[in-house]
Design a protein around this motif. Structure first.
Motif, PDB file in Angstrom:
ATOM      1  N   ARG A   1       0.832  -1.213   0.000  1.00  0.00           N
ATOM      2  CA  ARG A   1       0.000   0.000   0.000  1.00  0.00           C
ATOM      3  C   ARG A   1       0.867   1.264   0.000  1.00  0.00           C
ATOM      4  O   ARG A   1       0.519   2.261  -0.643  1.00  0.00           O
ATOM      5  N   LEU A   2       1.992   1.225   0.710  1.00  0.00           N
ATOM      6  CA  LEU A   2       2.882   2.387   0.762  1.00  0.00           C
ATOM      7  C   LEU A   2       3.540   2.629  -0.593  1.00  0.00           C
ATOM      8  O   LEU A   2       3.572   3.761  -1.095  1.00  0.00           O
ATOM      9  N   ILE A   3       4.039   1.564  -1.215  1.00  0.00           N
ATOM     10  CA  ILE A   3       4.737   1.680  -2.493  1.00  0.00           C
ATOM     11  C   ILE A   3       3.780   2.061  -3.614  1.00  0.00           C
ATOM     12  O   ILE A   3       4.133   2.829  -4.520  1.00  0.00           O
ATOM     13  N   ASP A   4       2.541   1.577  -3.535  1.00  0.00           N
ATOM     14  CA  ASP A   4       1.560   1.816  -4.606  1.00  0.00           C
ATOM     15  C   ASP A   4       0.678   3.037  -4.354  1.00  0.00           C
ATOM     16  O   ASP A   4      -0.271   3.262  -5.102  1.00  0.00           O
ATOM     17  N   ARG A   5       0.966   3.819  -3.348  1.00  0.00           N
ATOM     18  CA  ARG A   5       0.041   4.880  -2.953  1.00  0.00           C
ATOM     19  C   ARG A   5      -0.216   5.893  -4.071  1.00  0.00           C
ATOM     20  O   ARG A   5      -1.330   6.409  -4.194  1.00  0.00           O
TER      21      ARG A   5
ATOM     22  N   ASN B   1      -6.079   5.357  -9.659  1.00  0.00           N
ATOM     23  CA  ASN B   1      -6.969   4.281 -10.099  1.00  0.00           C
ATOM     24  C   ASN B   1      -8.309   4.418  -9.381  1.00  0.00           C
ATOM     25  O   ASN B   1      -8.373   4.358  -8.154  1.00  0.00           O
ATOM     26  N   PRO B   2      -9.405   4.607 -10.111  1.00  0.00           N
ATOM     27  CA  PRO B   2     -10.716   4.767  -9.462  1.00  0.00           C
ATOM     28  C   PRO B   2     -11.068   3.609  -8.528  1.00  0.00           C
ATOM     29  O   PRO B   2     -11.731   3.818  -7.509  1.00  0.00           O
ATOM     30  N   ARG B   3     -10.602   2.396  -8.853  1.00  0.00           N
ATOM     31  CA  ARG B   3     -10.915   1.229  -8.020  1.00  0.00           C
ATOM     32  C   ARG B   3     -10.202   1.275  -6.675  1.00  0.00           C
ATOM     33  O   ARG B   3     -10.706   0.754  -5.674  1.00  0.00           O
ATOM     34  N   THR B   4      -9.034   1.915  -6.613  1.00  0.00           N
ATOM     35  CA  THR B   4      -8.221   1.887  -5.395  1.00  0.00           C
ATOM     36  C   THR B   4      -8.052   3.261  -4.741  1.00  0.00           C
ATOM     37  O   THR B   4      -7.373   3.377  -3.739  1.00  0.00           O
ATOM     38  N   ALA B   5      -8.666   4.273  -5.315  1.00  0.00           N
ATOM     39  CA  ALA B   5      -8.481   5.630  -4.779  1.00  0.00           C
ATOM     40  C   ALA B   5      -9.001   5.779  -3.360  1.00  0.00           C
ATOM     41  O   ALA B   5      -8.584   6.679  -2.621  1.00  0.00           O
ATOM     42  N   GLY B   6      -9.922   4.910  -2.953  1.00  0.00           N
ATOM     43  CA  GLY B   6     -10.471   4.982  -1.608  1.00  0.00           C
ATOM     44  C   GLY B   6      -9.647   4.265  -0.556  1.00  0.00           C
ATOM     45  O   GLY B   6     -10.038   4.240   0.615  1.00  0.00           O
TER      46      GLY B   6
ATOM     47  N   LYS C   1      -1.419   8.359   7.333  1.00  0.00           N
ATOM     48  CA  LYS C   1      -0.240   9.037   6.816  1.00  0.00           C
ATOM     49  C   LYS C   1       0.840   8.014   6.500  1.00  0.00           C
ATOM     50  O   LYS C   1       0.903   6.945   7.106  1.00  0.00           O
ATOM     51  N   ALA C   2       1.712   8.369   5.563  1.00  0.00           N
ATOM     52  CA  ALA C   2       2.782   7.453   5.172  1.00  0.00           C
ATOM     53  C   ALA C   2       3.650   7.070   6.360  1.00  0.00           C
ATOM     54  O   ALA C   2       4.057   5.912   6.510  1.00  0.00           O
TER      55      ALA C   2
END
Length: 291
Positions: free
Chosen positions: A64-68, A74-79, A88-89
């Motif tokens: 999740r940190l690397i792909d933030r 991406n609309p599917r993962t923006a949430g 926060k990171a």
């Protein structure tokens, strides 16, 4: 505090633990029975749970940190928690550090081989999150990573690795890679636009689903192989047959022209499969042990 904990659990998709944890228990069961003719102790099971929680939490937190940044686009993962501003990171980095500590602590408590294999496990846990940036084989790398659960369960109770453990390991490698290919079909357009790699992007959705079927045929062969190289018997066979029906149905409900039931194929079917195979293996070994 409880709300924040809930956000962390949602970030790491805690419910997806159902994929790997039952197979970690199965690895411990098989290893203990094959090597010692007995069931694993509760203390071993407890440390396996801690190791699994640490490993999976660290891996998902890293992912999740690397792909933030790409997740935010991406609309599917923006949430997801980080792009949505729920975490926060820095908080995620701390979470990852604590998770790795739990993994290390459990490995040291189990046996020397568990400790010696830690660098391999950590490398794969970190490396996987970068693979979709340069290779369509990312699904296989994920399989090699997730399958550390049953192998780790075996090593935790035996302190050794043999060919039975490796057959089980590669069975789960192909199972994981197969369902991850199916899951990634929903992101073909976004991944292509972002320059990300996957088997559906490289070979198309139709061919990707075919490759996933081949991988799951290999999974089936692996489960059969375990029957012949261990003392598993009819209860295991019953669970294995149910697993085959699940795999068949999983591929039946998705097609290149209809991915509407992809979430069912990905989460529900595979979650049920892991629980079924573990449960029937447990019944098989307990029945044999107390005859």
């Amino acid at each position: 505090m409880f709300k924040k904990m809930g956000i962390f659990l949602q970030m790491i998709k805690f419910e997806h633990t159902v994929f790997a944890l039952p197979f970690a228990f199965m690895g411990a069961l098989l290893g203990s029975v094959v090597m010692y003719g007995s069931l694993p102790s509760w203390s071993k099971i407890g440390w396996i749970v801690i190791a699994m929680f640490g490993a999976r939490s660290a891996a998902m937190g890293l992912n999740r940190l690397i792909d933030r940044i790409s997740d935010a686009r991406n609309p599917r993962t923006a949430g997801r928690a980080i792009p949505a501003g729920l975490l926060k990171a820095g908080e995620v980095v701390l979470f990852i550090a604590i998770s790795f500590f739990l993994l290390f602590w459990a490995a040291f408590k189990l046996n020397p081989l568990s400790t010696k294999l830690l660098p391999i496990a950590v490398f794969l846990l970190v490396f996987y999150s970068f693979t979709k940036r340069f290779t369509w084989a990312c699904h296989i790398i994920l399989g090699l990573t997730i399958a550390l659960a049953p192998l780790g369960g075996w090593v935790a109770v035996t302190g050794t690795v043999d060919w039975t453990a490796m057959v089980f390991y590669f069975t789960i490698v192909f199972w994981t890679a197969g369902f991850d290919i199916i899951y990634s079909c929903q992101d073909v357009e976004f991944d292509t636009k972002e320059g990300l790699y996957s088997i559906p992007v490289r070979f198309g959705v139709a061919n990707a689903l075919l490759i996933a079927r081949v991988f799951h045929i290999l999974t089936g062969i692996g489960f059969v192989s375990l029957l012949f190289i261990t003392d598993l018997s009819w209860w295991y066979v019953a669970g294995m047959l149910i697993a085959y029906i699940i795999l068949f149905y999983e591929h039946h409900i998705v097609s290149p022209s209809d991915l509407s039931r992809l979430q069912t194929a990905f989460f529900t079917m595979n979650g049920v499969l892991s629980i079924v195979v573990f449960s029937f293996t447990l019944i098989d070994l307990v029945v044999q042990f107390y005859k």
